[in-house]
Design an enzyme around this catalytic site. Structure first.
Site, mmCIF file in Angstrom:
data_model
loop_
_atom_site.group_PDB
_atom_site.id
_atom_site.type_symbol
_atom_site.label_atom_id
_atom_site.label_comp_id
_atom_site.label_asym_id
_atom_site.label_seq_id
_atom_site.Cartn_x
_atom_site.Cartn_y
_atom_site.Cartn_z
ATOM 1 N N HIS A 1 -15.683 -7.198 4.265
ATOM 2 C CA HIS A 1 -14.551 -8.127 4.435
ATOM 3 C C HIS A 1 -14.698 -9.070 5.623
ATOM 4 O O HIS A 1 -13.947 -10.053 5.710
ATOM 5 C CB HIS A 1 -13.247 -7.346 4.622
ATOM 6 C CG HIS A 1 -12.853 -6.499 3.444
ATOM 7 N ND1 HIS A 1 -12.723 -7.003 2.173
ATOM 8 C CD2 HIS A 1 -12.566 -5.170 3.347
ATOM 9 C CE1 HIS A 1 -12.369 -6.022 1.348
ATOM 10 N NE2 HIS A 1 -12.271 -4.905 2.033
HETATM 11 F F1 V1D Z 1 -3.172 2.771 5.898
HETATM 12 C C1 V1D Z 1 -3.499 2.213 7.042
HETATM 13 C C2 V1D Z 1 -3.249 2.869 8.218
HETATM 14 C C3 V1D Z 1 -3.581 2.269 9.411
HETATM 15 C C4 V1D Z 1 -4.139 1.010 9.398
HETATM 16 C C5 V1D Z 1 -4.382 0.366 8.202
HETATM 17 C C6 V1D Z 1 -4.071 0.967 7.011
HETATM 18 C C7 V1D Z 1 -4.361 0.274 5.746
HETATM 19 C C8 V1D Z 1 -4.378 0.772 4.481
HETATM 20 N N1 V1D Z 1 -4.700 -0.242 3.648
HETATM 21 N N2 V1D Z 1 -4.669 -1.014 5.659
HETATM 22 C C9 V1D Z 1 -4.891 -1.310 4.400
HETATM 23 C C10 V1D Z 1 -5.326 -2.633 3.909
HETATM 24 N N3 V1D Z 1 -4.564 -3.664 4.547
HETATM 25 C C11 V1D Z 1 -3.486 -4.248 3.990
HETATM 26 C C12 V1D Z 1 -2.895 -5.319 4.822
HETATM 27 C C13 V1D Z 1 -1.976 -4.979 5.865
HETATM 28 N N4 V1D Z 1 -1.267 -6.216 5.570
HETATM 29 C C14 V1D Z 1 0.012 -6.401 5.882
HETATM 30 C C15 V1D Z 1 -1.872 -6.155 4.272
HETATM 31 O O1 V1D Z 1 -3.071 -3.898 2.901
HETATM 32 C C16 V1D Z 1 -6.783 -2.899 4.195
HETATM 33 C C17 V1D Z 1 -7.711 -2.138 3.336
HETATM 34 C C18 V1D Z 1 -9.121 -2.345 3.791
HETATM 35 C C19 V1D Z 1 -10.145 -1.777 2.840
HETATM 36 C C20 V1D Z 1 -11.505 -1.850 3.443
HETATM 37 C C21 V1D Z 1 -12.661 -1.514 2.508
HETATM 38 O O2 V1D Z 1 -12.463 -0.270 1.903
HETATM 39 O O3 V1D Z 1 -12.777 -2.431 1.475
HETATM 40 C C22 V1D Z 1 -13.933 -1.479 3.294
HETATM 41 N N5 V1D Z 1 -15.088 -1.634 2.768
HETATM 42 O O4 V1D Z 1 -16.034 -1.562 3.733
HETATM 43 C C23 V1D Z 1 -15.452 -1.319 4.867
HETATM 44 C C24 V1D Z 1 -14.106 -1.268 4.625
#
Ligand code: V1D
Ligand code: CA
Length: 547
Positions: free
Chosen positions: A152
């Site tokens: 990302h």
């Molecule tokens: F659940 C969490 C707890 C703490 C911090 C972050 C998260 C979390 C879960 N899912 N963050 C997410 C995703 N972010 C959002 C945004 C927050 N906004 C308001 C929207 O939904 C991010 C998911 C990232 C996935 C990364 C990956 O798996 O694709 C990856 N691949 O290679 C490395 C990482």
């Protein structure tokens, strides 16, 4: 009720061509880095996978290296100087004085500032860049870096737990020698950073399979196909919840077969995000370990130089099982269904078995839906008609970092001398003072303390530290403009011209004397296994025996 094993054929590739020279990159520091408490991304999972790999004896079938961490200079082959400077400067202690930059570079909840952040990025990117460099030189057939795959990260922005895009940096390295590079992404999230970096070029085809619809990062529609010269060279397969082994295989194999037929890549980069596994803490697919690994096995069967990377994956025990199994697939080793004893054995209870099984969750991807998307994707691929006529007639003398390959050779020799002590011995392993326990992932009980976050480590000298002419992205170099954002779509006008210096027109690329020397430090036992297994040491000239 959970189903046991999905009805997939055993992995293909038992023929003579399946024996590959595999280079595996691992830095024993990586598991000591920790995001913040409660964060789902845990570098410790890479150490769990490594421990299984060691205790299964898989290390015997591959060369193990500890890459030099990527330098600031190397990272700026893709990222902006200002962004990398920020990553290098910011710490949990001084971050309050960088509040403006934190907003600008998207550092915050998903991408927190943590101790050793820059070093962590260096380890991840160093492994992918050196893996690519070894593939370029024909020193291995497959390079593995489970600390990579951070798909990302953008040119000047962190995103989705990723800060430095090791994949883009690895592909840029591959593009020095390979006319066409195929990127395949099986993480449950869309591989947006890599897609965006190469959206306007036909030198890289990006193919991502991912959950689409109210899901991070929100990109990756079927109709996003690239622009300009890159039109039809970005491929997106949007999926719904619950896809299982059989239906995933039914789309993955025909799409990848068509990609291989139409695009004819010279190298492949495979991002193996483990969050597409059943039971992932953030994911919503229903792949078993064997269904996931079928993608690895299928890609391997094309016998192309391949860089295999990690990515997401948030149920650590399952990520570790799967990446260990996939390492076995890549080296041609079948792993016992019963896990070997290892220092993290308690993670794998109550069954202590290798398999990650699918569940009985509903598959929201109907056959009809998948068939329609597959047909459209393959129709789009047909429009590429012929492999792009990129003429890689000359090999650049300088690395992307600006040094010559001869410089690199010299530095390699120095590195071998300077890093004789990098191997971890069994005694050192036994003397480790940190504990790496973290059993209940849903609770996330302050694991960073248990993981013993390391302070920044002085990295060894790397091949590209000397001042040299920068190879600018977008200048008359063999690489396309990386980091370009999506722009309004012009029709393609002319083929990408590749102009390089000095190498003869007919020089066989991989045998060119200009081939870049990797500066990897050979690490025979980056982490020693437990008493259960005593690995044979594999040494190359210039390395030392254990202490
Ligand atoms: F659940 C969490 C707890 C703490 C911090 C972050 C998260 C979390 C879960 N899912 N963050 C997410 C995703 N972010 C959002 C945004 C927050 N906004 C308001 C929207 O939904 C991010 C998911 C990232 C996935 C990364 C990956 O798996 O694709 C990856 N691949 O290679 C490395 C990482
Ligand atoms: Ca994906």
């Amino acid at each position: 009720m959970t189903s046991s094993f999905a009805p997939l054929d055993p992995p293909a590739g038992d023929g003579p061509s399946s024996k590959k020279r595999v280079a595996y990159f691992y830095d024993s520091d990586v598991g000591n880095y920790a995001y913040v408490a409660g964060h789902p991304m845990k570098p410790h999972r890479i150490r769990l996978a490594h421990s299984l790999i060691m205790n299964y004896g898989t290390y015997n079938k591959m060369e193990i290296y500890r890459a030099k961490p990527a330098t600031r200079h190397e990272m700026t082959q893709f990222h902006t100087d200002e962004y990398i400077d920020f990553l290098q400067k910011v710490t949990p202690d001084n971050m309050d004085s960088f509040s403006k930059e934190q907003g600008k570079y998207n550092v915050g909840d998903d991408c927190p500032v943590f101790d050793g952040l820059f070093e962590f990025c260096g380890i991840s990117a160093g492994g992918s860049m050196e893996g690519a460099a070894r593939l370029n030189r024909g020193k291995c057939d497959i390079a593995i870096n489970w600390a990579g795959g951070l798909h990302h990260a953008k040119k000047s922005e962190a995103s989705g737990f990723c800060y430095v895009n090791d994949i883009v940096l690895g592909i840029i390295e591959l593009l020095r020698f390979k006319k066409r590079v195929l990127y395949i992404d099986i993480d449950v999230h869309h591989g947006d950073g890599v897609e965006e970096a190469f959206y306007t070029t036909d030198r890289v085809m990006t193919v991502s399979f991912h959950k689409y619809g109210e899901y991070f990062p929100g990109t990756g529609e079927l109709r996003d196909i690239g622009v300009g010269q890159g039109k039809n060279y970005a491929v997106n397969f949007p999926l719904r919840d619950g896809i299982d082994d059989v239906t995933y295989k039914s789309i993955f194999e025909p799409v990848i077969k068509a990609v291989m037929d139409y695009y004819q890549p010279e190298a492949v980069v495979l991002q193996c995000g483990g969050d597409s596994l059943s039971g992932d803490r953030l994911g919503c697919f229903n792949l078993s370990m064997r269904g996931h690994a079928n993608c690895v096995s299928y890609v391997k069967s094309f016998n192309l130089p391949t860089l295999v990377l990690g990515g997401g994956g948030y149920t650590m025990r399952n990520v570790a099982r799967t990446w260990a199994y996939e390492t076995g697939v890549l080296v041609g080793q079948e792993l016992d269904r019963i896990l070997p004893f290892n220092e993290y054995y308690e993670y794998y209870g109550p069954d202590y078995e290798l398999d990650v099984r699918a569940s009985n969750m509903e598959n929201a991807n109907s056959r009809d839906y998948l068939e329609k998307i597959k047909t459209q994707v393959i129709e789009n691929l047909k429009k590429t008609a012929h492999a792009p006529s990129v003429q890689l007639t000359e090999v650049p003398r300088t690395t992307l970092a600006g040094t010559t390959d001869e410089d690199d050779d010299i530095l390699d020799d120095e590195d071998e001398d300077m890093n004789k002590d990098v191997r971890t011995t069994k005694r050192r392993w036994d003397q480790r003072v940190t504990r790496d326990d973290e059993l209940d992932e849903s609770e996330d009980e302050e694991e960073s303390k248990a993981n013993g976050v390391v302070a920044a480590k002085e990295g060894p000298k790397r091949r590209n530290v000397s001042a040299g002419p920068d190879v600018e992205m977008g200048s008359p170099s063999p690489v396309p403009e990386a980091g370009s954002s999506k722009v309004p779509e012009p029709e393609p006008t002319e083929q990408l011209e590749v102009e390089m210096e000095k190498a003869p027109e007919t020089a066989p690329v991989e045998k060119s004397s200009a081939a870049v020397e990797s500066s990897s430090t050979d690490v025979t036992m980056a982490d020693a296994p437990t008493e259960a297994v005593e690995p044979e040491t594999k040494t190359e000239p210039g390395t030392t025996a254990e202490e």
